[in-house]
Design a protein around this motif. Structure first.
Motif, mmCIF file in Angstrom:
data_model
loop_
_atom_site.group_PDB
_atom_site.id
_atom_site.type_symbol
_atom_site.label_atom_id
_atom_site.label_comp_id
_atom_site.label_asym_id
_atom_site.label_seq_id
_atom_site.Cartn_x
_atom_site.Cartn_y
_atom_site.Cartn_z
ATOM 1 N N CYS A 17 17.376 7.157 -4.027
ATOM 2 C CA CYS A 17 18.035 6.599 -5.145
ATOM 3 C C CYS A 17 18.725 7.583 -5.839
ATOM 4 O O CYS A 17 18.268 8.545 -6.171
ATOM 5 N N ILE A 18 19.574 6.738 -6.799
ATOM 6 C CA ILE A 18 20.191 7.552 -8.123
ATOM 7 C C ILE A 18 20.290 6.793 -9.035
ATOM 8 O O ILE A 18 20.684 5.453 -8.869
ATOM 9 N N GLY A 19 19.922 7.175 -10.472
ATOM 10 C CA GLY A 19 20.188 6.395 -11.440
ATOM 11 C C GLY A 19 19.246 7.087 -12.524
ATOM 12 O O GLY A 19 18.877 8.235 -12.459
ATOM 13 N N THR A 20 18.945 6.358 -13.425
ATOM 14 C CA THR A 20 18.058 6.685 -14.657
ATOM 15 C C THR A 20 16.820 6.955 -14.193
ATOM 16 O O THR A 20 16.566 6.117 -13.381
ATOM 17 N N LYS A 21 15.919 7.167 -14.937
ATOM 18 C CA LYS A 21 14.524 7.710 -14.651
ATOM 19 C C LYS A 21 13.895 6.285 -14.458
ATOM 20 O O LYS A 21 13.115 5.986 -13.581
ATOM 21 N N GLU A 22 14.152 5.101 -15.480
ATOM 22 C CA GLU A 22 13.519 3.935 -15.212
ATOM 23 C C GLU A 22 14.202 3.111 -13.953
ATOM 24 O O GLU A 22 13.282 2.567 -13.257
ATOM 25 N N GLU A 23 15.604 3.376 -13.822
ATOM 26 C CA GLU A 23 15.783 2.734 -12.589
ATOM 27 C C GLU A 23 15.268 3.255 -11.088
ATOM 28 O O GLU A 23 15.024 2.404 -10.317
ATOM 29 N N CYS A 24 15.186 4.474 -11.064
ATOM 30 C CA CYS A 24 14.585 5.064 -9.760
ATOM 31 C C CYS A 24 13.019 4.926 -9.721
ATOM 32 O O CYS A 24 12.638 4.741 -8.701
ATOM 33 N N ALA A 25 12.331 4.860 -10.828
ATOM 34 C CA ALA A 25 11.031 4.450 -11.077
ATOM 35 C C ALA A 25 10.587 2.920 -10.469
ATOM 36 O O ALA A 25 9.965 2.804 -9.567
ATOM 37 N N LYS A 26 11.568 2.202 -10.911
ATOM 38 C CA LYS A 26 11.475 0.700 -10.449
ATOM 39 C C LYS A 26 11.651 0.652 -8.959
ATOM 40 O O LYS A 26 11.147 -0.221 -8.201
ATOM 41 N N GLU A 27 12.698 1.229 -8.447
ATOM 42 C CA GLU A 27 13.163 1.411 -7.088
ATOM 43 C C GLU A 27 11.949 1.837 -6.357
ATOM 44 O O GLU A 27 11.409 1.328 -5.044
ATOM 45 N N LEU A 28 11.151 2.922 -6.674
ATOM 46 C CA LEU A 28 9.867 3.656 -5.996
ATOM 47 C C LEU A 28 8.788 2.910 -6.480
ATOM 48 O O LEU A 28 7.512 3.487 -5.922
ATOM 49 N N ASN A 29 8.681 2.055 -7.488
ATOM 50 C CA ASN A 29 7.304 1.435 -7.737
ATOM 51 C C ASN A 29 6.445 2.625 -8.469
ATOM 52 O O ASN A 29 5.371 2.401 -8.146
ATOM 53 N N VAL A 30 7.013 3.279 -9.182
ATOM 54 C CA VAL A 30 6.210 4.458 -10.027
ATOM 55 C C VAL A 30 6.519 4.434 -11.368
ATOM 56 O O VAL A 30 7.594 3.819 -11.884
ATOM 57 N N GLN A 31 5.834 5.140 -12.482
ATOM 58 C CA GLN A 31 6.109 5.020 -13.626
ATOM 59 C C GLN A 31 7.343 5.946 -13.926
ATOM 60 O O GLN A 31 7.641 6.927 -13.324
ATOM 61 N N PRO A 32 8.120 5.765 -14.885
ATOM 62 C CA PRO A 32 9.434 6.847 -15.117
ATOM 63 C C PRO A 32 9.069 8.205 -15.367
ATOM 64 O O PRO A 32 9.839 9.020 -15.139
ATOM 65 N N ASP A 33 7.944 8.546 -16.075
ATOM 66 C CA ASP A 33 7.387 9.779 -16.458
ATOM 67 C C ASP A 33 7.204 10.383 -15.065
ATOM 68 O O ASP A 33 7.357 11.816 -15.043
ATOM 69 N N TYR A 34 6.867 9.791 -14.054
ATOM 70 C CA TYR A 34 6.597 10.550 -12.585
ATOM 71 C C TYR A 34 8.187 11.044 -12.022
ATOM 72 O O TYR A 34 8.112 12.040 -11.659
ATOM 73 N N ILE A 35 9.191 10.247 -12.407
ATOM 74 C CA ILE A 35 10.567 10.878 -11.932
ATOM 75 C C ILE A 35 10.758 11.942 -12.746
ATOM 76 O O ILE A 35 11.262 12.834 -12.244
ATOM 77 N N TYR A 36 10.578 11.963 -14.041
ATOM 78 C CA TYR A 36 10.758 13.230 -15.022
ATOM 79 C C TYR A 36 10.059 14.412 -14.279
ATOM 80 O O TYR A 36 10.500 15.663 -14.172
ATOM 81 N N TRP A 37 8.757 14.274 -14.060
ATOM 82 C CA TRP A 37 7.689 15.284 -13.623
ATOM 83 C C TRP A 37 8.280 15.982 -12.286
ATOM 84 O O TRP A 37 8.186 16.919 -12.228
ATOM 85 N N LEU A 38 8.855 15.170 -11.772
ATOM 86 C CA LEU A 38 9.387 15.656 -10.207
ATOM 87 C C LEU A 38 10.410 16.819 -10.533
ATOM 88 O O LEU A 38 10.773 17.465 -9.719
ATOM 89 N N THR A 39 11.044 16.712 -11.730
ATOM 90 C CA THR A 39 11.959 17.807 -12.138
ATOM 91 C C THR A 39 11.486 18.904 -12.640
ATOM 92 O O THR A 39 12.297 19.726 -12.593
ATOM 93 N N THR A 40 10.314 18.905 -12.804
ATOM 94 C CA THR A 40 9.866 20.129 -13.616
ATOM 95 C C THR A 40 9.512 21.326 -12.793
ATOM 96 O O THR A 40 9.177 20.904 -11.476
#
Length: 62
Positions: A17-40
């Motif tokens: 998926c592509i989008g904001t961390k909120e959109e990606c989190a909703k698509e993957l059924n995870v928390q938005p902070d997890y999407i951010y964490w994946l970039t660290t």
């Protein structure tokens, strides 16, 4: 400059998926902070140490 940062989430070479961390989190059924964490750097080091790192989800900030 955009107010919202966009992310691209991949599993191996497949774009999930592509989008904001909120959109990606909703698509993957995870928390938005997890999407951010994946970039660290910490996440990238941990995922690289796995047996099959090509099967891990990774995120890139666009």
């Amino acid at each position: 400059m955009s107010q919202f940062q966009e992310y691209a989430v991949y599993k191996g070479d497949e774009l999930i998926c592509i989008g904001t961390k909120e959109e990606c989190a909703k698509e993957l059924n995870v928390q938005p902070d997890y999407i951010y964490w994946l970039t660290t750097p910490t996440a990238k080091r941990r995922l690289a140490k796995r047996k099959n790192p090509e099967k891990c989800k990774v995120a890139l900030r666009l």
